[in-house]
Scaffold this active site. Structure first.
Site, mmCIF file in Angstrom:
data_model
loop_
_atom_site.group_PDB
_atom_site.id
_atom_site.type_symbol
_atom_site.label_atom_id
_atom_site.label_comp_id
_atom_site.label_asym_id
_atom_site.label_seq_id
_atom_site.Cartn_x
_atom_site.Cartn_y
_atom_site.Cartn_z
ATOM 1 N N CYS A 123 0.743 -1.218 0.099
ATOM 2 C CA CYS A 123 -0.051 -0.018 0.005
ATOM 3 C C CYS A 123 0.899 1.306 0.049
ATOM 4 C CB CYS A 123 -0.841 -0.014 1.136
ATOM 5 S SG CYS A 123 -2.113 -1.486 1.346
ATOM 6 N N HIS A 263 -3.330 7.001 2.355
ATOM 7 C CA HIS A 263 -3.785 5.555 1.947
ATOM 8 C C HIS A 263 -5.259 5.324 2.172
ATOM 9 C CE1 HIS A 263 -3.958 1.489 0.721
ATOM 10 N NE2 HIS A 263 -4.025 1.031 2.158
ATOM 11 N N ASN A 293 -9.974 -0.214 -0.345
ATOM 12 C CA ASN A 293 -8.563 -0.254 -0.420
ATOM 13 C C ASN A 293 -8.016 -0.679 -1.720
ATOM 14 O OD1 ASN A 293 -5.746 -0.596 0.097
ATOM 15 N ND2 ASN A 293 -6.255 -1.513 2.165
#
Ligand code: UT7
Length: 336
Positions: A123, A263, A293
């Site tokens: 990520c 994020h 996500n």
């Protein structure tokens, strides 16, 4: 033989000259997930903030999504694909173990002059990618660097595991980096990692340790595994620390930041981070309610959306910050 003189290193600075993003059309809502696993909209929204996510079609891959985001970034910067000298693709879901997805993107967009490689920081991939790309520009060796962050997490999601399948989606983002010619600039970054926590978020199968076999498939080793509660504990602390360091390195204090572009894993994590930095949620760019996500792609998609909807004003200080498997974390401060 005539050799061009070395540039004046003291003057070399790097800017994000264009951003791009691409999201698949198919929407998977929380109501859809209620029919697939034992979950409900109330749990997902209250624990994560996610309402829906996008899923790539069969013929859409990390490379093709990345190529579309890359083309958008090139267009935004007014740069031709033939000018690109380097393509870096951040991903944990490459089209295949090799060749690298950056090479497949190069072919797709026709950037035949570029050298290409992938970067795996989960990520945190977009921020690691920006920092690596920035250093290539600042060295004076390259003038046009394409950073692509693309992930097709649906390809490694266990659709029977309610702990993880409600969280992720597919998509891509890109940034075209060039030498800075004005105020717009990548000012600083702070990157970190802790392999001690590698076992909290990983995919065990398909690598050299557990090569694909009927047994690894049977054991479900080709799916993403996560200890969400433990990952959560490390997320806010490390993102806040990296943010504070990057902001200090740029010579500012947290209250100087106009926009936090984080994020997009969990709304509660973003709230925790904003609190730690003593900044209000109105300064955070949030899109996880629509996309969930998307690992490496998330922060770049949020940046691109904020660019497109006119939220970012010339001269704004932006804090990009992320956290993910590795564990890895990082923050970057940009002047827009
Ligand atoms: O992007 C990379 C980094 N990743 C992250 O940052 C993720 C970080 N972690 C998180 O965002 C959160 O930990 C989660 C959203 C993954 C989970 O939220 P939580 O508040 O930490 O929940 P939990 O894991 O502590 O689970 C609470 C309960 C459990 O039930 P019991 O054991 O208390 O009876 C779970 O089984 O919620 C249950 N649960 C669910 N219930 C309904 C877990 N998933 C679901 C679900 N629907 N989808």
């Amino acid at each position: 033989m005539s050799v061009s003189p070395l540039p004046d290193r003291a003057l070399l600075r790097c800017q994000v000259a264009g951003t791009g993003a691409w999201l698949p059309e198919r929407v998977l809502t929380n109501a859809d997930l209620e029919k697939m696993v034992e979950t409900n909209d109330e749990w997902i929204v209250s624990r994560t903030g996610i309402r829906e996510r996008r899923l790539a079609a069969k013929e859409e891959h990390t490379s093709t999504m990345g190529a579309r985001a890359a083309a958008a970034a090139l267009e935004a910067a007014g740069v031709a694909a033939s000018e690109v000298e380097m393509i870096l693709c951040a991903t944990i879901t490459p089209d295949m173990p090799f060749p690298c997805t950056a090479c497949l993107i190069q072919k797709e967009i026709g950037a035949s002059r570029a050298f290409c490689f992938d970067l795996e920081a989960a990520c945190t991939g977009y921020i690691y990618g920006l920092e690596v790309g920035r250093r290539f520009i600042e060295s004076g060796a390259y003038k046009t660097v394409l950073v692509v962050a693309s992930d097709k997490l649906s390809s490694i999601t266990d659709w029977k595991d309610r702990n993880t399948c409600v969280l992720f989606g597919d998509g891509a983002s890109a940034a075209l980096l060039r030498p800075s010619t004005g105020a717009r600039e990548i000012l600083s970054a702070s990157l970190g990692a802790s392999g001690e926590q590698a076992g909290l978020l990983y995919m065990p199968g398909g690598g050299a340790q557990h090569p694909a076999s009927a047994k690894t498939v049977e054991q479900g080793l080709h799916f993403l595994k996560m200890n969400g509660r433990e990952v959560y504990k490390h997320a806010v602390v490390n993102m806040a620390r990296a943010s504070e360091e990057a902001i200090a390195r740029a010579g500012f204090k947290p209250t100087d930041i106009a926009w936090i572009i984080p994020h997009q894993a969990n709304l509660r994590i973003i709230q925790g981070l904003a609190e730690r930095l003593e900044l209000g949620m109105e300064r955070c760019v949030v899109n996880l309610d629509r996309y969930g996500n998307i690992s490496a792609a998330s922060a770049g998609i949020a940046l691109h959306e904020a660019v497109c909807d006119g939220r970012l004003k010339k001269g704004d200080l932006l804090l990009l910050v992320a956290f993910g498997a590795g564990l890895t974390w990082g923050a970057a401060v940009l002047r827009w």
